[in-house]
Design a protein around this motif. Structure first.
Motif, mmCIF file in Angstrom:
data_model
loop_
_atom_site.group_PDB
_atom_site.id
_atom_site.type_symbol
_atom_site.label_atom_id
_atom_site.label_comp_id
_atom_site.label_asym_id
_atom_site.label_seq_id
_atom_site.Cartn_x
_atom_site.Cartn_y
_atom_site.Cartn_z
ATOM 1 N N PHE A 1 4.680 -16.125 38.842
ATOM 2 C CA PHE A 1 5.024 -15.293 37.691
ATOM 3 C C PHE A 1 4.183 -15.703 36.488
ATOM 4 O O PHE A 1 4.201 -16.864 36.057
ATOM 5 N N VAL B 1 3.492 -11.576 40.126
ATOM 6 C CA VAL B 1 4.121 -10.741 39.099
ATOM 7 C C VAL B 1 3.562 -11.110 37.730
ATOM 8 O O VAL B 1 3.454 -12.290 37.388
ATOM 9 N N SER C 1 12.883 -5.070 42.318
ATOM 10 C CA SER C 1 13.325 -6.385 42.805
ATOM 11 C C SER C 1 13.971 -6.273 44.173
ATOM 12 O O SER C 1 13.836 -7.164 45.019
ATOM 13 N N SER D 1 3.993 -10.064 33.480
ATOM 14 C CA SER D 1 4.819 -9.359 32.499
ATOM 15 C C SER D 1 4.176 -9.481 31.129
ATOM 16 O O SER D 1 3.989 -10.578 30.605
ATOM 17 N N SER E 1 8.764 -13.176 41.991
ATOM 18 C CA SER E 1 7.464 -13.833 42.113
ATOM 19 C C SER E 1 7.410 -14.891 43.207
ATOM 20 O O SER E 1 6.340 -15.411 43.510
ATOM 21 N N MET F 1 12.350 -11.109 37.405
ATOM 22 C CA MET F 1 10.902 -11.108 37.663
ATOM 23 C C MET F 1 10.462 -12.454 38.244
ATOM 24 O O MET F 1 9.609 -12.516 39.121
ATOM 25 N N PHE G 1 4.211 -5.659 34.844
ATOM 26 C CA PHE G 1 5.223 -5.027 33.992
ATOM 27 C C PHE G 1 4.717 -4.998 32.556
ATOM 28 O O PHE G 1 4.465 -6.042 31.959
ATOM 29 N N THR H 1 3.168 -14.662 32.464
ATOM 30 C CA THR H 1 3.525 -13.844 31.302
ATOM 31 C C THR H 1 2.341 -13.760 30.349
ATOM 32 O O THR H 1 1.531 -14.685 30.250
ATOM 33 N N LEU I 1 13.293 -1.870 37.237
ATOM 34 C CA LEU I 1 13.120 -3.297 37.530
ATOM 35 C C LEU I 1 14.036 -3.710 38.674
ATOM 36 O O LEU I 1 13.626 -4.439 39.587
#
Length: 558
Positions: free
Chosen positions: A24, A484, A443, A486, A479, A475, A456, A26, A439
């Motif tokens: 994940f 993923v 998932s 975001s 991952s 999220m 995302f 960000t 979302l």
């Protein structure tokens, strides 16, 4: 999985090169820093159309390159179908030239934008506010149900049968259309065929008859010239044969005086033989050629028949008439046998339809069996996202016709609050609710099929801190099985990433440039603190940021 992204001369980006890993990630930054530019660049290399406004420097080309690990995506068939070299580590490249032209490459092989887009769709799923509109699409909703119902093999078999069914239906319709005109055309085609069948049509006959007609129509002139030629050869006093005979005697006497005279004599003897043969042929032709008015009339009649047929069918040779006769024979036979062919095709339609119905029934059964579980999962996950009263009515019922994904009608209704009327998602759900529902669905799908990299884009816009925290956890959980990303404004989500990148702008004396960097642990704390309390970086904001990050690190260890 996206492993590297390089962007040159795009929008506010001069030269950006960034690496990514699994899990994940960000992406944060102030409003207007260029997060959307980064996403736009990625969209271009995935096949989105571009224009000259994409270029930062209008005199240089824009180059965007993305590297992907694709081993787990089972894409060999796509590469084979498009004549591309398959590599587990594949590179997509897009170039936009100052002229406005665009070029696309997959592993250095030039491809069309459609091919690039076809591959891009299987590598990255960019989820934005706009994409939530897909939730209202019946095909998307059915795809979710089928993923949970494990219907992929059934749907593959159904698709193959459906193509066969549609092909047979098309053939049947063509036969029925043919039949509607066949009765009108049968008599006329039969008449034309019989007329040509009765005519003495043979390959080469036209040339032979025309030659015979010329001879019969000019008998007197031919006989006159044959007689004249024969007299020239056989006249007792001045005939060529007598002169040739004297010539033979002379050269025979010379033959003994040397080799050269022997050769001369041989040539004269050869000429004498040839002249004698000609005289004999002239005599035979005089005996053969005779006036035959009856035969002349017959030949003229046949040639006139051909001429009339030529004019009728707008051709100029007998060979063309023979081809028309063959085509008419096929049409007449087809008209006569059309009923049997229609019955045969109707039987094939009926049999294929029964097979399709059976497969569609199996698909429907599996769909209905999984719907309760889907509703339960949706409602459970949405409850954690602050939608405790959200409920769904999902039903699959038989349809009258075959669709691309089965023979079902889908009812997918939603209610956000107790006592509220159920309605279609696009009519009763707000933008924030749609984002949370999407979302949740993604998932759920992640546990049932190999999804591509998910990006995302500010899906958490307009939600509270606690809800955003839960969205981040979802999220983060996704991952574990996939990559993923975001793009977010919320520290609660940003802290959940294994890695955090910051997008920021630098203003020079004449230009503004967007950059992106991977944040260290300390930089993450400062970034999160700034997201929490502004640029002042208060002690409480720093403490809260550190707490968010430590909490996330502990969660990852678990």
């Amino acid at each position: 999985m996206l492993t590297q992204l390089s962007i040159k001369n795009y929008a506010l980006i001069d030269d950006l090169n960034v690496s990514f890993t699994k899990g994940f990630t960000t992406i944060t930054g102030e409003t207007g820093a260029g997060k959307s530019i980064l996403l736009g660049g990625l969209s271009l290399v995935l096949g989105k159309r571009a224009d000259l406004s994409s270029l930062k420097n209008k005199d240089q080309k824009c180059i965007i390159e993305a590297s992907f690990e694709i081993e787990r995506y089972a894409l060999q068939s796509f590469f084979n179908a498009n004549d591309l070299d398959y590599e587990d580590q594949s590179i997509l490249r897009r170039e936009i030239l100052p002229s406005g032209k665009s070029r696309a490459f997959i592993n250095d092989t030039p491809v069309t934008l459609d091919i690039l887009s076809g591959l891009g769709e299987q590598l990255v799923d960019i989820h934005s506010q706009h994409q939530t509109l897909r939730l209202a699409d019946n095909d998307f909703q059915m795809k979710v149900i089928d993923a949970l119902a494990d219907n992929s093999k059934n749907l593959d078999e159904y698709t193959i049968r459906l193509k066969t069914y549609q092909s047979i239906l098309k053939e049947l319709q063509e036969l029925l259309n043919f039949q509607s005109n066949a009765d009108k055309e049968l008599d006329y085609n039969s008449f034309l065929f019989q007329e040509l069948e009765n005519a003495p049509l043979k390959h080469g006959i036209q040339t032979a008859l025309e030659a015979e007609y010329e001879e019969l129509n000019n008998v007197e002139a031919i006989l006159e010239q044959l007689s004249s030629a024969y007299q020239l050869l056989n006249s007792e006093q001045l005939g060529v044969l007598n002169s040739i005979s004297e010539l033979q005697q002379a050269t025979q006497k010379l033959e003994g005086f040397g080799k050269q005279f022997e050769q001369l004599n041989e040539r004269v003897q050869s000429i004498a033989i040839e002249i004698a043969d000609i005289a004999n042929d002239l005599e035979l032709q005089q005996d053969r050629v005779e006036a035959n008015p009856k035969r002349l009339e017959e030949v003229n009649s046949q040639l006139q028949l051909f001429h009339n047929l030529f004019k009728k069918h707008q051709v100029s040779t007998v060979d063309e008439l023979i081809k028309i006769r063959e085509d008419l024979s096929i049409k007449v036979d087809a008209s006569i046998n059309i009923e049997a062919r229609i019955k045969e095709k109707e039987l094939a339609v009926s049999e294929t339809e029964a097979e399709l119905d059976n497969i569609a029934a199996e698909i429907r059964e599996k769909r209905n069996a999984i719907i309760p579980k889907l509703k339960s999962l949706l409602q459970e996950k949405l409850s954690a996202l602050g939608m405790a009263s959200a409920t769904f009515k999902i039903a699959v019922t038989p349809a009258e016709t075959f669709n691309n994904n089965g023979k079902d009608l889908l009812t997918f209704l939603f209610s956000a609050n107790k006592g509220s009327t159920y309605g279609e998602l696009k009519k009763v759900a707000s933008g924030g609710e749609l984002s949370r529902i999407m979302l949740t669905i993604k998932s759920i799908l992640a546990a049932y099929e190999h999804l591509p990299t998910l990006m995302f884009d500010e899906i958490d816009t307009g939600v509270s801190g606690e809800i955003s925290n839960k969205m981040g956890e979802i999220m983060q959980e996704m991952s574990t099985n996939m990559q993923v990303f975001s793009i977010t404004h919320l520290p609660q989500v940003a802290s959940k990433g294994v890695y955090q990148y910051k997008v920021f702008k630098e203003e020079g004396s004449a230009t503004t440039t967007t950059h992106m960097k991977k944040l260290s642990e300390e930089e993450r704390i400062n970034e999160l603190a700034e997201m929490l309390g502004g640029k002042s970086l208060s002690a409480s904001a720093l403490a809260h940021a550190k707490e968010l990050l430590e909490s996330n690190n502990e969660h990852q260890k678990l």
